[in-house]
Design a protein around this motif. Sequence first.
Motif, PDB file in Angstrom:
ATOM      1  N   THR A  38      15.452   2.242  -1.690  1.00 58.82           N
ATOM      2  CA  THR A  38      15.684   0.814  -1.465  1.00 58.82           C
ATOM      3  C   THR A  38      16.024   0.522  -0.002  1.00 58.82           C
ATOM      4  OG1 THR A  38      17.996   1.125  -2.159  1.00 58.82           O
ATOM      5  CG2 THR A  38      16.428   0.404  -3.827  1.00 58.82           C
ATOM      6  N   ALA A  39      16.770   1.435   0.636  1.00 58.66           N
ATOM      7  CA  ALA A  39      17.087   1.237   2.058  1.00 58.66           C
ATOM      8  C   ALA A  39      15.828   1.295   2.918  1.00 58.66           C
ATOM      9  CB  ALA A  39      18.095   2.296   2.516  1.00 58.66           C
ATOM     10  N   GLN A  40      14.892   2.196   2.566  1.00 63.10           N
ATOM     11  CA  GLN A  40      13.643   2.279   3.322  1.00 63.10           C
ATOM     12  C   GLN A  40      12.822   1.004   3.156  1.00 63.10           C
ATOM     13  OE1 GLN A  40      12.457   4.599   5.327  1.00 63.10           O
ATOM     14  NE2 GLN A  40      13.972   6.211   5.082  1.00 63.10           N
ATOM     15  N   ILE A  41      12.785   0.461   1.955  1.00 62.47           N
ATOM     16  CA  ILE A  41      12.052  -0.794   1.737  1.00 62.47           C
ATOM     17  C   ILE A  41      12.685  -1.928   2.543  1.00 62.47           C
ATOM     18  CG2 ILE A  41      11.458  -2.547   0.016  1.00 62.47           C
ATOM     19  CD1 ILE A  41      11.094  -0.374  -2.014  1.00 62.47           C
ATOM     20  N   GLN A  42      14.009  -2.019   2.533  1.00 63.96           N
ATOM     21  CA  GLN A  42      14.677  -3.050   3.307  1.00 63.96           C
ATOM     22  C   GLN A  42      14.430  -2.873   4.803  1.00 63.96           C
ATOM     23  OE1 GLN A  42      18.777  -2.807   2.142  1.00 63.96           O
ATOM     24  NE2 GLN A  42      18.421  -3.651   0.093  1.00 63.96           N
ATOM     25  N   ALA A  43      14.402  -1.623   5.265  1.00 64.58           N
ATOM     26  CA  ALA A  43      14.131  -1.377   6.685  1.00 64.58           C
ATOM     27  C   ALA A  43      12.728  -1.831   7.069  1.00 64.58           C
ATOM     28  CB  ALA A  43      14.314   0.103   6.999  1.00 64.58           C
ATOM     29  N   HIS A  44      11.753  -1.590   6.191  1.00 67.47           N
ATOM     30  CA  HIS A  44      10.390  -2.050   6.468  1.00 67.47           C
ATOM     31  C   HIS A  44      10.333  -3.578   6.521  1.00 67.47           C
ATOM     32  CE1 HIS A  44       7.603   1.399   6.509  1.00 67.47           C
ATOM     33  NE2 HIS A  44       8.529   2.011   5.784  1.00 67.47           N
ATOM     34  N   LEU A  45      11.005  -4.243   5.598  1.00 66.09           N
ATOM     35  CA  LEU A  45      11.002  -5.701   5.595  1.00 66.09           C
ATOM     36  C   LEU A  45      11.674  -6.256   6.843  1.00 66.09           C
ATOM     37  CD1 LEU A  45      11.870  -6.396   1.830  1.00 66.09           C
ATOM     38  CD2 LEU A  45       9.636  -6.576   2.944  1.00 66.09           C
ATOM     39  N   VAL A  46      12.800  -5.659   7.236  1.00 65.54           N
ATOM     40  CA  VAL A  46      13.505  -6.127   8.430  1.00 65.54           C
ATOM     41  C   VAL A  46      12.664  -5.906   9.678  1.00 65.54           C
ATOM     42  CG1 VAL A  46      15.512  -5.718   9.894  1.00 65.54           C
ATOM     43  CG2 VAL A  46      15.794  -5.863   7.426  1.00 65.54           C
ATOM     44  N   SER A  47      12.008  -4.739   9.780  1.00 65.13           N
ATOM     45  CA  SER A  47      11.169  -4.477  10.954  1.00 65.13           C
ATOM     46  C   SER A  47      10.011  -5.460  11.037  1.00 65.13           C
ATOM     47  CB  SER A  47      10.644  -3.038  10.902  1.00 65.13           C
ATOM     48  OG  SER A  47       9.781  -2.857   9.795  1.00 65.13           O
ATOM     49  N   HIS A  48       9.436  -5.817   9.898  1.00 63.96           N
ATOM     50  CA  HIS A  48       8.352  -6.799   9.913  1.00 63.96           C
ATOM     51  C   HIS A  48       8.864  -8.165  10.357  1.00 63.96           C
ATOM     52  CE1 HIS A  48       5.786  -3.831   8.404  1.00 63.96           C
ATOM     53  NE2 HIS A  48       5.972  -3.998   7.099  1.00 63.96           N
ATOM     54  N   VAL A  88      19.537  11.396  -8.451  1.00 65.56           N
ATOM     55  CA  VAL A  88      18.899  10.130  -8.829  1.00 65.56           C
ATOM     56  C   VAL A  88      19.501   8.971  -8.042  1.00 65.56           C
ATOM     57  CG1 VAL A  88      18.602   8.481 -10.712  1.00 65.56           C
ATOM     58  CG2 VAL A  88      18.188  10.907 -11.110  1.00 65.56           C
ATOM     59  N   VAL A  89      20.827   8.902  -7.967  1.00 58.57           N
ATOM     60  CA  VAL A  89      21.485   7.796  -7.271  1.00 58.57           C
ATOM     61  C   VAL A  89      21.146   7.810  -5.785  1.00 58.57           C
ATOM     62  CG1 VAL A  89      23.722   6.850  -6.609  1.00 58.57           C
ATOM     63  CG2 VAL A  89      23.349   7.632  -8.938  1.00 58.57           C
ATOM     64  N   VAL A  90      21.225   8.979  -5.151  1.00 66.34           N
ATOM     65  CA  VAL A  90      20.972   9.062  -3.709  1.00 66.34           C
ATOM     66  C   VAL A  90      19.519   8.728  -3.391  1.00 66.34           C
ATOM     67  CG1 VAL A  90      20.897  10.643  -1.744  1.00 66.34           C
ATOM     68  CG2 VAL A  90      22.837  10.694  -3.296  1.00 66.34           C
ATOM     69  N   VAL A  91      18.583   9.214  -4.198  1.00 66.36           N
ATOM     70  CA  VAL A  91      17.168   8.945  -3.932  1.00 66.36           C
ATOM     71  C   VAL A  91      16.854   7.459  -4.111  1.00 66.36           C
ATOM     72  CG1 VAL A  91      14.815   9.375  -4.752  1.00 66.36           C
ATOM     73  CG2 VAL A  91      16.408  11.273  -4.487  1.00 66.36           C
ATOM     74  N   GLY A 117      10.240   6.451   1.834  1.00 73.43           N
ATOM     75  CA  GLY A 117      11.276   7.408   1.489  1.00 73.43           C
ATOM     76  C   GLY A 117      10.854   8.848   1.732  1.00 73.43           C
ATOM     77  N   ASN A 118      11.723   9.765   1.293  1.00 72.38           N
ATOM     78  CA  ASN A 118      11.470  11.197   1.438  1.00 72.38           C
ATOM     79  C   ASN A 118      10.657  11.694   0.250  1.00 72.38           C
ATOM     80  OD1 ASN A 118      12.309  14.195   0.909  1.00 72.38           O
ATOM     81  ND2 ASN A 118      12.819  13.822   3.049  1.00 72.38           N
ATOM     82  N   GLY A 119       9.475  12.255   0.526  1.00 65.75           N
ATOM     83  CA  GLY A 119       8.566  12.647  -0.540  1.00 65.75           C
ATOM     84  C   GLY A 119       9.113  13.746  -1.428  1.00 65.75           C
ATOM     85  N   ILE A 120       9.755  14.748  -0.843  1.00 68.59           N
ATOM     86  CA  ILE A 120      10.289  15.865  -1.632  1.00 68.59           C
ATOM     87  C   ILE A 120      11.380  15.363  -2.581  1.00 68.59           C
ATOM     88  CG2 ILE A 120      11.432  18.093  -1.524  1.00 68.59           C
ATOM     89  CD1 ILE A 120       8.575  18.135  -0.529  1.00 68.59           C
ATOM     90  N   GLN A 162       0.824  -1.208   0.000  1.00 67.17           N
ATOM     91  CA  GLN A 162       0.000   0.000   0.000  1.00 67.17           C
ATOM     92  C   GLN A 162       0.858   1.257   0.000  1.00 67.17           C
ATOM     93  OE1 GLN A 162      -2.528  -0.497   3.411  1.00 67.17           O
ATOM     94  NE2 GLN A 162      -4.012  -1.780   2.332  1.00 67.17           N
ATOM     95  N   ARG A 163       1.950   1.226   0.748  1.00 65.97           N
ATOM     96  CA  ARG A 163       2.838   2.388   0.773  1.00 65.97           C
ATOM     97  C   ARG A 163       3.463   2.633  -0.606  1.00 65.97           C
ATOM     98  NH1 ARG A 163       4.740   4.551   5.570  1.00 65.97           N
ATOM     99  NH2 ARG A 163       3.838   3.671   7.457  1.00 65.97           N
ATOM    100  N   ILE A 164       3.877   1.558  -1.252  1.00 65.71           N
ATOM    101  CA  ILE A 164       4.476   1.703  -2.582  1.00 65.71           C
ATOM    102  C   ILE A 164       3.444   2.202  -3.584  1.00 65.71           C
ATOM    103  CG2 ILE A 164       5.542   0.436  -4.480  1.00 65.71           C
ATOM    104  CD1 ILE A 164       6.865  -1.362  -2.435  1.00 65.71           C
TER     105      ILE A 164
END
Length: 440
Positions: free
Chosen positions: A416-426, A408-411, A183-186, A20-22
């Motif tokens: 991807t780091a935010q997605i991995q953090a969500h998976l790890v927290s779950h 582009v690279v940093v975003v 991630g960061n919306g802006i 849903q977040r994605i």
Amino acid sequence: MAAAKGKALGSTGKLTELRQRIFFVIGALVVYRLGSFIPVPGVNPDAMTNLIGQSGGLLDMFNMFSGGSLGRFSVFALGVIPYISASIVVQMMGSVLPSLQALKKEGQAGQRTLTMYTRFGTVGLSAFQAFGISMALMKQSSGGMPVVYMPGYGFVLSAVVGLTAGSMFLMWLGEQMTERGIGNGISLLIFAGIVAGLPGAVTHTLGMANNGELSVLKLLMVVGLVLAVTAFCVFMERAQRRITVNYARRSGGQKAYMNQTSHLPLKINMSGVIPPIFASSLLMFPATAATWFSAGSQSHWLQNLTQMLSPGEPTYDIVYSLLVIIFAFFYTAIVFNSQETADNLKRSGALIPGIRPGRSTAEYIDAVMTRLTGVGAVYLVLVCLVPTFMQSYWHVPFYFGGTSLLIVVVVVMDFTAQIQAHLVSHQYEGLLKKANLRRS
């Protein structure tokens, strides 16, 4: 059987939350792209496009950051640049004014107040920039056609209201993406604006290669440069300087805890993409003003200023490099406080081997951070200027500028780091629930 079914339902629910977040991020980006095609009334689109193409330089870069909205003069023409500028100003003032420093220490309540100040600053900057752009466009013409159909205060009012409302909507959309998405919306909005023109650029480059306008050697050079700079950005953004930290022996009840060793990770590029963005914004305003207001005038110094502050010119490269270095040190000093870090280590009973706790630790961390920031600033300058050199001196059709490629690279890495953090927290929550069930 029931436990297995509950576990399956729980994991499905967690994956559904991430999905849903994605989907929310994707939907917000679609809304952003649709809004970039809503024009401000009273502007000739053909003349506006020709004007942007003739001006080139910084206007082209600003147009790319906004996803082509400036060339179409849509309600999103200002993009999120006013919000970024306002947030940077508030952060800078927060390190100078005692009242704002006190707000930072008040937790969520103080952060809400600072956010309110940032929003007010965004409104003011958006209205100011919209007024200046609308007044300048009324004096412009391109290809024998006026840019504004009916110049007057009515057009100025509609442009100020439309552009300001567009910037405020993007600010709200970015905050919603940060809160309800990934991630960061802006940053994601800037990323979407940059990559929006990538398919057309790739098609144009391949067409030049098929027509013989671009040699195979240059095409391979462009691909190699993109891959090399991307790999270099990923390496530098992940690079850390780890300072060894020892925790003193502690006793708890009948148990004694032995000395523990950990690390204090310090990133090489602590300031992220803020220095290039802010340096580009500062250089954009004088060059843009000189481009607009030198038309039909006899002020040769304005024309000289426009020429000197165009990408590829030595003066632009030197000033841009100095601004990036200055903002890298300044922004790092804002986001990282060595004295506060030293105090936290002292309160937790930690010390750096060979360094006394307190002031000596703060001075040591500050010295290390200064050297790291120097290396990070040089890295930002190299990444931002190498593609510019390729475009200016070798005439290589490179769509991404250095700043754009870095963003582009940093975003993408942050996303991807935010997605991995969500998976790890779950997964961590699942392990905790499983452990509690076993204990019960």
